[in-house]
Write an enzyme that holds these catalytic residues in place. Sequence first.
Site, PDB file in Angstrom:
ATOM      1  N   SER A  64       0.920  -1.189   0.097  1.00  0.00           N
ATOM      2  CA  SER A  64      -0.089  -0.136   0.109  1.00  0.00           C
ATOM      3  C   SER A  64       0.907   1.163  -0.012  1.00  0.00           C
ATOM      4  CB  SER A  64      -0.862   0.117   1.307  1.00  0.00           C
ATOM      5  OG  SER A  64      -1.759  -1.068   1.242  1.00  0.00           O
TER       6      SER A  64
HETATM    7  N1  SAH Z   1      -0.843  -4.102   4.173  1.00  0.00           N
HETATM    8  C1  SAH Z   1      -0.201  -4.548   3.108  1.00  0.00           C
HETATM    9  C2  SAH Z   1      -1.222  -4.504   1.847  1.00  0.00           C
HETATM   10  C3  SAH Z   1      -1.053  -5.498   0.834  1.00  0.00           C
HETATM   11  S1  SAH Z   1      -2.036  -5.519  -0.553  1.00  0.00           S
HETATM   12  C4  SAH Z   1       0.991  -3.854   2.593  1.00  0.00           C
HETATM   13  O1  SAH Z   1       1.320  -2.601   3.197  1.00  0.00           O
HETATM   14  O2  SAH Z   1       1.955  -4.268   2.152  1.00  0.00           O
HETATM   15  C5  SAH Z   1      -3.599  -6.671   0.114  1.00  0.00           C
HETATM   16  C6  SAH Z   1      -2.988  -8.172   0.841  1.00  0.00           C
HETATM   17  O3  SAH Z   1      -4.525  -8.794   1.253  1.00  0.00           O
HETATM   18  C7  SAH Z   1      -2.446  -8.923  -0.509  1.00  0.00           C
HETATM   19  O4  SAH Z   1      -1.186  -9.573  -0.039  1.00  0.00           O
HETATM   20  C8  SAH Z   1      -3.602 -10.133  -0.559  1.00  0.00           C
HETATM   21  O5  SAH Z   1      -2.977 -11.373  -0.934  1.00  0.00           O
HETATM   22  C9  SAH Z   1      -4.268 -10.275   0.855  1.00  0.00           C
HETATM   23  N2  SAH Z   1      -5.417 -10.622   0.772  1.00  0.00           N
HETATM   24  C10 SAH Z   1      -6.342 -10.507  -0.165  1.00  0.00           C
HETATM   25  N3  SAH Z   1      -7.610 -11.127   0.240  1.00  0.00           N
HETATM   26  C11 SAH Z   1      -7.558 -11.722   1.466  1.00  0.00           C
HETATM   27  C12 SAH Z   1      -8.247 -12.535   2.174  1.00  0.00           C
HETATM   28  N4  SAH Z   1      -9.296 -12.847   2.071  1.00  0.00           N
HETATM   29  N5  SAH Z   1      -7.494 -12.742   3.509  1.00  0.00           N
HETATM   30  C13 SAH Z   1      -6.215 -12.682   3.738  1.00  0.00           C
HETATM   31  N6  SAH Z   1      -5.543 -11.829   2.824  1.00  0.00           N
HETATM   32  C14 SAH Z   1      -5.957 -11.316   1.796  1.00  0.00           C
END
Ligand code: SAH
Length: 214
Positions: A64
């Site tokens: 993000s």
């Molecule tokens: N907070 C993270 C953002 C990553 S993007 C950062 O700063 O790097 C969102 C993430 O959510 C991705 O890694 C994706 O694989 C995960 N994701 C999507 N759906 C999900 C679910 N149902 N349960 C757990 N993780 C999920």
Amino acid sequence: MTDSFLHKGLRKKLVDGLRAKGIDNEAILAAIEKIPRHFFVESSFARHAYEDKPFSIGAGQTISQPFTVAFQTQLLDLKKFDKVLEIGTGSGYQTAVLIELGATVYTIERQRELFAKCQETLTQMNYLPYFFLGDGYEGKPVFAPFDKILVTAGAKTVPPKLLKQLAVGGKMVIPVGDSEIQEMLVVDKLSDEKYKTAKFGRFSFVPMLQGIEG
Ligand code: SAH
């Protein structure tokens, strides 16, 4: 990877930029100034790690944008020792920010490759949340209730199981929408049946998907 004076200088600039964009929580700004964000991205992207932009962390996912991390964290209104459930560990950067602010973090990632990588990164930096490979829609009922729940992927609706696992007096921050654009919602749990929802602008997250992958 090393954390040089150059990186530290870039972080200071990033923090100045976040301040200019309206982030005014000093504890959050201090955490962002302290945490080497370039440790969370591929080394070829290290130079870009301190631009206020999201970018690819592999497996079709993104880290993000710093503004979004700061904004969501600010909305979460963390108190020291808050027990936080985070959905979407991704790179682990947001997790590090939460831990730096004194939270105990339970974090769930559904993508196997990222799940392995974020554990390696965070453990090396001595940020130690409870890690789970799983589907965030299910939450972690065994460890509920949580003071705060932070969702970092775009959900179509607020998952009912997560609402259930939120403590009374607790707060959930979640981007909700049925397209690529979501509305940032803050849901306050007033009692077992009563919730108050407020909207905080439009964002674009990768989708919150069901099940485990990879
Ligand atoms: N907070 C993270 C953002 C990553 S993007 C950062 O700063 O790097 C969102 C993430 O959510 C991705 O890694 C994706 O694989 C995960 N994701 C999507 N759906 C999900 C679910 N149902 N349960 C757990 N993780 C999920």
